[in-house]
Structures are given as C-alpha cells and as structure tokens.
Design an enzyme around this catalytic site. Structure first.
Site, PDB file in Angstrom:
ATOM      1  N   CYS A 223       3.570   3.455  12.955  1.00  0.00           N
ATOM      2  CA  CYS A 223       4.503   4.472  12.447  1.00  0.00           C
ATOM      3  C   CYS A 223       3.739   5.732  12.059  1.00  0.00           C
ATOM      4  O   CYS A 223       4.034   6.371  11.028  1.00  0.00           O
ATOM      5  CB  CYS A 223       5.321   3.957  11.260  1.00  0.00           C
ATOM      6  SG  CYS A 223       6.387   2.590  11.680  1.00  0.00           S
TER       7      CYS A 223
ATOM      8  N   GLN B 232       0.279   2.655   0.240  1.00  0.00           N
ATOM      9  CA  GLN B 232      -0.936   1.921   0.636  1.00  0.00           C
ATOM     10  C   GLN B 232      -2.026   1.996  -0.428  1.00  0.00           C
ATOM     11  O   GLN B 232      -3.092   1.411  -0.239  1.00  0.00           O
ATOM     12  CB  GLN B 232      -1.496   2.472   1.961  1.00  0.00           C
ATOM     13  CG  GLN B 232      -0.614   2.272   3.167  1.00  0.00           C
ATOM     14  CD  GLN B 232      -0.495   0.813   3.604  1.00  0.00           C
ATOM     15  OE1 GLN B 232      -1.222  -0.066   3.164  1.00  0.00           O
ATOM     16  NE2 GLN B 232       0.452   0.550   4.490  1.00  0.00           N
TER      17      GLN B 232
ATOM     18  N   LYS C 260       4.490  -4.536   0.115  1.00  0.00           N
ATOM     19  CA  LYS C 260       3.081  -4.361   0.491  1.00  0.00           C
ATOM     20  C   LYS C 260       2.153  -4.757  -0.642  1.00  0.00           C
ATOM     21  O   LYS C 260       0.933  -4.700  -0.510  1.00  0.00           O
ATOM     22  CB  LYS C 260       2.808  -2.902   0.871  1.00  0.00           C
ATOM     23  CG  LYS C 260       3.515  -2.463   2.148  1.00  0.00           C
ATOM     24  CD  LYS C 260       3.156  -1.056   2.505  1.00  0.00           C
ATOM     25  CE  LYS C 260       4.100  -0.458   3.528  1.00  0.00           C
ATOM     26  NZ  LYS C 260       3.925  -1.011   4.870  1.00  0.00           N
TER      27      LYS C 260
ATOM     28  N   HIS D 247       2.479   8.517   7.401  1.00  0.00           N
ATOM     29  CA  HIS D 247       3.450   7.587   7.984  1.00  0.00           C
ATOM     30  C   HIS D 247       4.700   8.395   8.335  1.00  0.00           C
ATOM     31  O   HIS D 247       5.018   9.381   7.663  1.00  0.00           O
ATOM     32  CB  HIS D 247       3.777   6.538   6.921  1.00  0.00           C
ATOM     33  CG  HIS D 247       4.626   5.396   7.368  1.00  0.00           C
ATOM     34  ND1 HIS D 247       5.992   5.498   7.500  1.00  0.00           N
ATOM     35  CD2 HIS D 247       4.312   4.137   7.703  1.00  0.00           C
ATOM     36  CE1 HIS D 247       6.481   4.329   7.894  1.00  0.00           C
ATOM     37  NE2 HIS D 247       5.486   3.481   8.024  1.00  0.00           N
TER      38      HIS D 247
ATOM     39  N   ASP E  67       2.635   9.681  -1.588  1.00  0.00           N
ATOM     40  CA  ASP E  67       3.004   8.403  -1.008  1.00  0.00           C
ATOM     41  C   ASP E  67       1.902   7.414  -1.378  1.00  0.00           C
ATOM     42  O   ASP E  67       0.795   7.474  -0.837  1.00  0.00           O
ATOM     43  CB  ASP E  67       3.125   8.569   0.514  1.00  0.00           C
ATOM     44  CG  ASP E  67       3.425   7.262   1.220  1.00  0.00           C
ATOM     45  OD1 ASP E  67       3.379   6.209   0.569  1.00  0.00           O
ATOM     46  OD2 ASP E  67       3.684   7.298   2.439  1.00  0.00           O
TER      47      ASP E  67
HETATM   48  N1  PMP Z   1       4.098   5.143   3.670  1.00  0.00           N
HETATM   49  C1  PMP Z   1       3.036   4.441   4.044  1.00  0.00           C
HETATM   50  C2  PMP Z   1       1.664   5.014   3.840  1.00  0.00           C
HETATM   51  C3  PMP Z   1       3.206   3.193   4.641  1.00  0.00           C
HETATM   52  O1  PMP Z   1       2.146   2.485   5.026  1.00  0.00           O
HETATM   53  C4  PMP Z   1       4.513   2.686   4.820  1.00  0.00           C
HETATM   54  C5  PMP Z   1       4.749   1.343   5.475  1.00  0.00           C
HETATM   55  N2  PMP Z   1       3.906   1.057   6.531  1.00  0.00           N
HETATM   56  C6  PMP Z   1       5.582   3.467   4.389  1.00  0.00           C
HETATM   57  C7  PMP Z   1       5.339   4.685   3.814  1.00  0.00           C
HETATM   58  C8  PMP Z   1       6.990   3.009   4.543  1.00  0.00           C
HETATM   59  O2  PMP Z   1       7.165   1.838   3.814  1.00  0.00           O
HETATM   60  P1  PMP Z   1       8.534   1.040   3.966  1.00  0.00           P
HETATM   61  O3  PMP Z   1       8.638   0.662   5.408  1.00  0.00           O
HETATM   62  O4  PMP Z   1       8.338  -0.136   3.069  1.00  0.00           O
HETATM   63  O5  PMP Z   1       9.591   1.958   3.511  1.00  0.00           O
END
Ligand code: PMP
Length: 422
Positions: free
Chosen positions: A378, A215, A238, A135, A212
């Site tokens: 993203c 997910q 999430k 991401h 990270d």
């Molecule tokens: N890392 C991953 C793998 C994500 O899927 C996301 C959100 N789509 C993020 C980071 C960022 O999360 P947030 O927008 O809640 O900061």
C-alpha cells in the site's frame, strides 16, 4: 556479521523465543508442517493469549452497550471501555484520555481528520504537504480533500537510501502549508523519520502536523506531547490488539472546534425535530455503538507491551534488524531498500531478490514456514521511486529471535537455488 542460531537472550529485557509461548498461533503447524516463522507484523500482528482471554471474558461476563445503561453490567462495560481509552492515552503520551477518539483503524482516523478538520480549514489555494514515503492511507484522503476544495497537495520526495529528502521538506514548508502529514515509521521501508524536528519546523512555518504512528507505536516509545504534533493515528491490530479498533489523538482545542465526521446516536447531547446539539469530545466523533470489546482488547495489548517496556521492544527489534540486515547484505543478488542504519531503520526489511518476483519469493518462503509480505505494501509511490513493482518485506516483532533471522536468510538462499539465481 555471522548470524548465531542459539537460543541466546537478545539484549532487551525479554527473549523472543520465550514470548512465543504467549501467542497461540505459534502452536499451529504451518501448511508445510514446519514451525511458523512469522515475519509480517507490519501487516498485522498475532495476538497474545491475554488479549484473546480478555476479549472472551469481556464478551462472556462484562458485556453490555456502553454509555447507555443505568445498570451495573452496562456501567462495568463502560468502565472497561473507558479504561482502554486511558491506556491508549498513556501509551502515546497524550495529555488526556478525552483526546482519544476510538475509530476502526488508522485509515479511518486519517479520513476523520481529512473530512472534519480538512473540509473546514483547507480552502481553495491552500497547500497540504505529505510525503512519497506514506502508506496510501496518508495520501489518498489528502488527494481527495485537495481536489475537492481546490487546494494543492505537495509531496516530500525520497533520497536513494529511503529517507525523506529534507531539502524538499524545507522547500514545501517554506510555502506555508495548512497541514503536514507524515509517518513516524515507514511500513514499506522501515525508515524512522525525525518527526520531532519535522514537527518543530512545520509549526514554525504555521502548519499543523498529523503523524501516522501506525508503524511506530507498536515498536518503540512514542510520546505525542514530547513530539509536539497536533494529530496522531494508529491501528490496534498492528500492536497485538484486535482488528476493528484504532485511535485518533488530537489536541483538545482542535477536536473541540471540529464538526462531527459521522452523525447519529451517542454523539449528540440533544436532538429535536429541528436539529441536534453535539456531545463533547471524544463522544462527538463516536457515532453509534463502538467496537466495545475490541477497545478492551486493545487495552490488554497495551498492558502486555507496557509490561515488556517499549524501550526493550525497540532494543529487541533493533538487534534482530542489525543481524538480519548484515546477513542479507552478504547474499549476492539481494538488493536491500531503506537506510540500513539501525538508528533510523525500524524492524522492517524490504528487499528485491534479483530475477525472482516477490510473489514467487513469498510462495517459496511459505513452503518453508516463513510468512512475509510480498507486494507494494500500500505504498506504490515508494515502489515507483525505486523502480520496482513490488518487494519482499520481512518485519520483526517481540516474538521473533535469531533463529527467525536464520530462517529468513536460509529461505532467501533456498529461493535463489530453486530459481537458479546467484
Ligand atoms: N499507515 C501505515 C504506516 C501503515 O503501515 C498502515 C497499515 N499497513 C496504515 C497506515 C493503515 O492501517 P489500517 O489498514 O489498519 O487502517
């Protein structure tokens, strides 16, 4: 594989159909008057009633600022806030709740590490490694850091079926990076990365590892102690919790040695006109009034997930994934991205429907009550790797069932009919 449309109970300890009763959003008819088929948990998940009620109760009956008041109400709020910290620690296998820093989201957690640990420990000529699967939140802060200090940022590439290229990984860590930043599960493709193996190899090469788990934590058991990583980041929204709350976990000795990211109230022990002395971890990283009720709401979400059992959550989504992947695979003109092997593919399906832009796909789906994400998720470097500007992404969670899988495949066919495709 035929997709069954009955209300059969999916393996795992619960029925997604029955769980929908716990989520008020499913009482709401869609704009098209159809039942809502929510397939966008990877962007943000609906909230069960217990989270909403816990937050209303916290605001109504247990609210005061935390870590400040010498009165019962404030102590009550502080207790609930700190219980949530404990719940997060337990949920991800952190050795101590003192190692959990509340932040707004995974993005803020990564930035905290990049600014605080990164600006202290990464110097000119050093190497940081991330991957093309990340991401943007796990790419851009490292681009900024390495540019600022004159370090190098290397990327681990991807195989044609959406896995990390392990040869690339080996080559990158052989160069002795300071830090390796990798996701446990890709939001764009659903790939489950072998994080324990990657961590062991990175450590052997002398690097620290930031995982990270934004997910992964919502969808499968995650144990940061067993994995052996150094930092982990997640977002509450999430995983059935509210937005505005997330967590950074870091090994205590690392957090102790890091300078604060933001300064001000709560994060100090003493301030004089000449300077300030920092509070201990985690308060050192929690400047100002935190998202008190959001943290308590996240604690309630964790309670709900723990009651289901994370192994069952994973089994439930794996079953839905297998059925959906097989059914979509049979539809001509649908290109599926990612590994497709349920052992290493979470409940996220990214697809390209030949000749139809994902935004058009999502609009047609919406008219059928099916909510999916269309875009680059993203993760533009992932899209670039597969030569697509965007994909249509369906992501499953606890409240989905086989009827939702059928709704998805029906929507794909409806879309193809409408646009005169395959
Ligand atoms: N890392 C991953 C793998 C994500 O899927 C996301 C959100 N789509 C993020 C980071 C960022 O999360 P947030 O927008 O809640 O900061």
């Amino acid at each position: 594989m035929a997709v069954e449309t009955s209300k059969q109970v999916i393996p795992g300890a619960f029925s997604g159909t029955a769980l929908r009763g716990d989520f008020p959003v499913f009482d709401r008819p869609t704009g098209s008057g159809q039942r809502l088929v929510y397939l966008d948990a990877a962007a943000s998940s609906p909230k069960p009633r217990t989270v909403i009620d816990t937050m209303a109760d916290a605001y109504g009956h247990h609210y005061a600022n935390v870590h400040r008041g010498i009165y019962e109400l404030s102590e009550d709020a502080t207790r609930r806030f700190e219980q949530a910290r404990k719940a997060v620690a337990g949920f991800i296998g952190a050795p101590s709740e003192r190692e959990i820093v509340f932040v707004r989201n995974a993005t803020e957690a990564i930035n905290l590490v990049a600014y605080s640990w990164g600006r202290t420990n990464v110097h000119s000529g050093d190497l940081v490694v991330t991957t093309q699967l990340e991401h943007h939140a796990n790419i851009v802060p490292w681009q900024q850091l390495t540019r600022e200090v004159g370090a190098e940022l290397a990327y681990v590439g991807l195989t044609d079926d959406g896995q990390l290229n392990l040869d690339d990984f080996e080559a990158a860590i052989a160069r002795g990076p300071r830090l390796v930043c990798v996701s446990a599960v890709s939001n764009a493709l659903g790939t489950i990365n072998p994080v324990a193996e990657l961590t062991a190899k990175a450590h052997a090469a002398g690097a620290l590892v930031l995982l990270d788990i934004a997910q992964a934590a919502p969808h499968m058991p995650v144990d940061v102690s067993a994995i052996g990583c150094d930092f982990a980041v997640l977002s509450g929204h999430k995983m059935l919790g509210p937005s505005g709350i997330g967590a950074l976990w870091g090994r205590r000795e690392l957090l102790d040695a890091m300078p604060p990211f933001m300064t001000g109230g709560n994060m100090i022990l003493r301030v004089t006109l000449e300077g300030a002395e920092w509070n201990t971890v985690p308060q050192k990283f929690e400047a100002g009034t935190p998202a008190i009720v959001e943290a308590i709401g996240l604690g309630a979400a964790i309670g709900y997930l723990n009651a289901l059992g994370m192994a069952s959550v994973r089994e439930h989504e794996r079953y839905l994934f297998e059925h959906a992947w097989a059914a979509l695979h049979e539809i001509e003109g649908v290109r599926l991205l990612g590994p497709g092997d349920p052992a290493i593919h979470a409940g996220v399906i990214s697809m390209d429907i030949e000749g139809i832009h994902p935004h058009d796909v999502a609009t047609v789906f919406d008219s059928l009550g099916v909510a999916v994400r269309a875009g680059h998720h993203c993760a533009q470097p992932v899209m670039d790797r597969y030569g697509l500007p965007a994909t249509t992404r369906a992501s499953f969670y606890v409240y989905n069932d086989l009827d939702d899988v059928t709704a998805l495949t029906d929507a794909v066919r409806a879309c193809q009919r409408l646009f005169g495709g395959a």
